[in-house]
Design a protein around this motif. Structure first.
Motif, PDB file in Angstrom:
ATOM      1  N   PHE A  61       0.752  -1.086  -0.269  1.00 21.04           N
ATOM      2  CA  PHE A  61      -0.040   0.035   0.068  1.00 21.04           C
ATOM      3  C   PHE A  61       0.811   1.154   0.190  1.00 21.04           C
ATOM      4  CE2 PHE A  61      -2.214   3.429   2.097  1.00 21.04           C
ATOM      5  CZ  PHE A  61      -3.411   3.455   1.513  1.00 21.04           C
ATOM      6  N   PHE A  62       1.868   1.331   0.934  1.00 22.44           N
ATOM      7  CA  PHE A  62       2.799   2.479   0.845  1.00 22.44           C
ATOM      8  C   PHE A  62       3.917   2.693  -0.052  1.00 22.44           C
ATOM      9  CE2 PHE A  62       0.814   2.670   5.416  1.00 22.44           C
ATOM     10  CZ  PHE A  62       0.315   3.817   5.274  1.00 22.44           C
ATOM     11  N   LYS A  63       4.538   1.458  -0.365  1.00 22.28           N
ATOM     12  CA  LYS A  63       5.276   1.639  -1.566  1.00 22.28           C
ATOM     13  C   LYS A  63       6.578   2.622  -1.352  1.00 22.28           C
ATOM     14  CE  LYS A  63       2.530  -0.349  -5.170  1.00 22.28           C
ATOM     15  NZ  LYS A  63       2.669  -1.486  -5.036  1.00 22.28           N
ATOM     16  N   THR A  64       7.113   2.358  -0.167  1.00 20.72           N
ATOM     17  CA  THR A  64       8.297   3.586   0.121  1.00 20.72           C
ATOM     18  C   THR A  64       9.330   3.301  -0.498  1.00 20.72           C
ATOM     19  OG1 THR A  64       8.605   2.589   2.391  1.00 20.72           O
ATOM     20  CG2 THR A  64       6.851   4.453   2.322  1.00 20.72           C
ATOM     21  N   LYS A  65      10.385   4.467  -0.083  1.00 15.39           N
ATOM     22  CA  LYS A  65      11.606   4.289  -0.882  1.00 15.39           C
ATOM     23  C   LYS A  65      12.324   2.996   0.171  1.00 15.39           C
ATOM     24  CE  LYS A  65      11.961   8.672  -3.121  1.00 15.39           C
ATOM     25  NZ  LYS A  65      12.539   9.882  -2.870  1.00 15.39           N
ATOM     26  N   ARG A  66      12.224   3.416   1.276  1.00 10.26           N
ATOM     27  CA  ARG A  66      12.732   2.289   2.484  1.00 10.26           C
ATOM     28  C   ARG A  66      11.676   1.585   3.069  1.00 10.26           C
ATOM     29  NH1 ARG A  66      16.516   6.504   6.003  1.00 10.26           N
ATOM     30  NH2 ARG A  66      14.506   6.751   6.634  1.00 10.26           N
ATOM     31  N   ALA A  67      11.690   0.394   2.614  1.00 12.65           N
ATOM     32  CA  ALA A  67      10.857  -0.623   3.122  1.00 12.65           C
ATOM     33  C   ALA A  67      11.441  -1.950   3.041  1.00 12.65           C
ATOM     34  CB  ALA A  67       9.420  -0.532   1.956  1.00 12.65           C
ATOM     35  N   LEU A  68      10.320  -2.848   3.654  1.00 11.90           N
ATOM     36  CA  LEU A  68      10.776  -4.416   3.632  1.00 11.90           C
ATOM     37  C   LEU A  68      11.190  -4.738   2.380  1.00 11.90           C
ATOM     38  CD1 LEU A  68       8.047  -5.308   6.031  1.00 11.90           C
ATOM     39  CD2 LEU A  68      10.502  -4.775   6.848  1.00 11.90           C
ATOM     40  N   GLU A  69      12.200  -5.459   2.042  1.00  8.86           N
ATOM     41  CA  GLU A  69      12.491  -6.081   0.805  1.00  8.86           C
ATOM     42  C   GLU A  69      12.136  -7.413   0.358  1.00  8.86           C
ATOM     43  OE1 GLU A  69      16.919  -5.568   0.822  1.00  8.86           O
ATOM     44  OE2 GLU A  69      16.712  -3.442   1.499  1.00  8.86           O
ATOM     45  N   ASN A  70      12.140  -8.410   1.247  1.00  9.96           N
ATOM     46  CA  ASN A  70      11.256  -9.587   0.582  1.00  9.96           C
ATOM     47  C   ASN A  70      10.487 -10.374   1.534  1.00  9.96           C
ATOM     48  OD1 ASN A  70      13.091 -10.878   2.482  1.00  9.96           O
ATOM     49  ND2 ASN A  70      14.818 -10.156   1.503  1.00  9.96           N
ATOM     50  N   GLU A  71      10.163 -11.591   1.110  1.00 12.47           N
ATOM     51  CA  GLU A  71       9.374 -12.458   1.948  1.00 12.47           C
ATOM     52  C   GLU A  71       9.847 -12.635   3.231  1.00 12.47           C
ATOM     53  OE1 GLU A  71       6.043 -13.784   1.075  1.00 12.47           O
ATOM     54  OE2 GLU A  71       6.231 -12.168  -0.620  1.00 12.47           O
ATOM     55  N   ASP A  72      11.036 -12.732   3.506  1.00 14.18           N
ATOM     56  CA  ASP A  72      11.833 -13.072   4.900  1.00 14.18           C
ATOM     57  C   ASP A  72      11.645 -12.011   5.743  1.00 14.18           C
ATOM     58  OD1 ASP A  72      12.524 -15.630   4.056  1.00 14.18           O
ATOM     59  OD2 ASP A  72      14.629 -14.957   3.418  1.00 14.18           O
ATOM     60  N   ASP A  73      11.346 -10.863   5.308  1.00 13.34           N
ATOM     61  CA  ASP A  73      11.246  -9.536   6.236  1.00 13.34           C
ATOM     62  C   ASP A  73       9.966  -9.550   6.457  1.00 13.34           C
ATOM     63  OD1 ASP A  73      13.747  -8.770   5.481  1.00 13.34           O
ATOM     64  OD2 ASP A  73      13.332  -7.156   4.266  1.00 13.34           O
ATOM     65  N   TYR A  74       8.997 -10.023   5.945  1.00 14.74           N
ATOM     66  CA  TYR A  74       7.695  -9.933   6.078  1.00 14.74           C
ATOM     67  C   TYR A  74       7.229 -10.986   7.170  1.00 14.74           C
ATOM     68  CZ  TYR A  74       6.634  -7.712   1.721  1.00 14.74           C
ATOM     69  OH  TYR A  74       6.893  -6.825   0.484  1.00 14.74           O
ATOM     70  N   PHE A  75       7.836 -12.359   7.133  1.00 17.23           N
ATOM     71  CA  PHE A  75       7.886 -13.297   7.880  1.00 17.23           C
ATOM     72  C   PHE A  75       8.439 -12.947   9.385  1.00 17.23           C
ATOM     73  CE2 PHE A  75       6.462 -15.842   4.391  1.00 17.23           C
ATOM     74  CZ  PHE A  75       5.412 -16.384   5.008  1.00 17.23           C
ATOM     75  N   GLU A  76       9.461 -12.300   9.380  1.00 18.73           N
ATOM     76  CA  GLU A  76      10.058 -11.752  10.683  1.00 18.73           C
ATOM     77  C   GLU A  76       9.420 -10.699  11.228  1.00 18.73           C
ATOM     78  OE1 GLU A  76      14.437  -9.844  12.280  1.00 18.73           O
ATOM     79  OE2 GLU A  76      14.120 -10.059  10.084  1.00 18.73           O
ATOM     80  N   VAL A  77       8.930  -9.648  10.470  1.00 16.65           N
ATOM     81  CA  VAL A  77       7.877  -8.912  11.405  1.00 16.65           C
ATOM     82  C   VAL A  77       6.620  -9.599  11.925  1.00 16.65           C
ATOM     83  CG1 VAL A  77       6.478  -6.821  10.881  1.00 16.65           C
ATOM     84  CG2 VAL A  77       8.877  -6.904   9.993  1.00 16.65           C
ATOM     85  N   ALA A  78       6.178 -10.499  11.026  1.00 18.11           N
ATOM     86  CA  ALA A  78       4.855 -11.301  11.623  1.00 18.11           C
ATOM     87  C   ALA A  78       5.479 -11.996  12.712  1.00 18.11           C
ATOM     88  CB  ALA A  78       4.515 -12.071  10.620  1.00 18.11           C
ATOM     89  N   ALA A  79       6.476 -12.601  12.775  1.00 15.09           N
ATOM     90  CA  ALA A  79       6.910 -13.312  13.867  1.00 15.09           C
ATOM     91  C   ALA A  79       6.813 -12.362  15.346  1.00 15.09           C
ATOM     92  CB  ALA A  79       8.133 -14.292  13.912  1.00 15.09           C
ATOM     93  N   LEU A  80       7.546 -11.315  15.002  1.00 17.46           N
ATOM     94  CA  LEU A  80       7.613 -10.335  16.268  1.00 17.46           C
ATOM     95  C   LEU A  80       6.326  -9.826  16.719  1.00 17.46           C
ATOM     96  CD1 LEU A  80      10.898  -8.440  15.106  1.00 17.46           C
ATOM     97  CD2 LEU A  80      10.631  -9.862  16.861  1.00 17.46           C
TER      98      LEU A  80
END
Length: 198
Positions: A61-80
Motif C-alpha cells: 500500500f505504501f510503496k516507500t523508498k525504504r521498505a521491507l525488501e522480501n518475504e523473509d522480512d514480512y515473516f520476521e515482522v509477523a513473528a515479532l
C-alpha cells in the motif's frame, strides 16, 4: 478472517486480504476471530502466513523508498508481532493497518516502512484509547445492575399499577424480594425500552 482470506487448504486467496482489511471495523476486529496465541499454538506456520500477508499488504500500500525488501522480512515482522501481541486477533492487526493507511495513527509512514515502524503501528493500536474505550463500554454493558433496596421499593411502589403487580405478594426474604424485583424490572424494561438507562 480465515473464511474471508483463505482457501480451504489454508492458502491465501489473492485479493481477499485487500477486501478484508478495507472492510474491518473495531467491533468486528475485537468480537470475531481467535487470538494470535491460539492460532500460533494450533499451527505456527499458518499464523505466520496470515500476519505476514497483512504485513505485505501494508508494505504494498505504501510503496516507500525504504521498505521491507522480501518475504523473509514480512515473516520476521509477523513473528515479532505474534510474539509481542499474543492477545490480539488477526482481525485487530488488519484494523491497525487500516488505521495506518487512513493516517489515523500518530505513527506515520512517510518515506520508510521498516519493521520498527510496523511494530510501532501495532503497539499504538494495542495501547489506543479507542480500543480501551471499546472494552470499557462492552464490559459495563455486560455487568448486571446492582439492586439497591431503596431503588427496589421505590420502583415497585411507583410502578405497581403500571406493571400490574400486588406488592404484598412479593417474598419476605431479602433474596426472594431481590430476585422478584429483578424479574419484574426486566419485564418492565423490555416492554418500555425508552426507560432503559444508558
Amino acid at each position: 478472517m480465515r473464511e474471508t482470506a483463505l482457501a480451504p487448504n489454508g492458502a491465501i486467496v489473492p485479493g481477499s486480504i485487500v477486501q478484508f482489511v478495507t472492510s474491518v471495523t473495531l467491533p468486528v476486529a475485537i468480537e470475531n476471530g481467535e487470538q494470535l496465541s491460539k492460532i500460533n499454538r494450533e499451527n505456527q506456520a499458518h499464523a505466520l502466513r496470515l500476519v505476514a500477508e497483512l504485513v505485505k499488504n501494508l508494505a504494498n500500500f505504501f510503496k516507500t523508498k525504504r521498505a521491507l525488501e522480501n518475504e523473509d522480512d514480512y515473516f520476521e515482522v509477523a513473528a515479532l508481532i505474534i510474539e509481542g501481541h499474543k492477545l490480539l486477533k488477526v482481525e485487530e492487526i488488519a484494523y491497525a493497518f487500516k488505521l495506518a493507511k487512513l493516517g489515523k495513527l500518530k505513527t506515520k509512514v512517510l518515506d520508510r516502512l521498516d519493521g520498527s515502524t510496523i511494530l510501532a503501528i501495532v503497539d499504538e493500536y494495542d495501547r489506543s484509547e479507542e480500543r480501551a474505550a471499546y472494552f470499557e463500554k462492552r464490559n459495563t454493558q455486560h455487568k448486571a445492575p446492582t439492586v439497591d433496596k431503596f431503588e427496589t421499593l421505590s420502583f415497585l411502589t411507583d410502578n405497581a399499577d403500571k406493571i400490574g403487580i400486588d406488592i404484598s405478594k412479593i417474598g419476605k426474604e431479602k433474596e426472594d424480594r431481590e430476585a422478584e424485583y429483578r424479574r419484574i424490572r426486566q419485564e418492565w424494561l423490555q416492554s418500555n425500552p425508552e426507560k432503559r438507562r444508558e
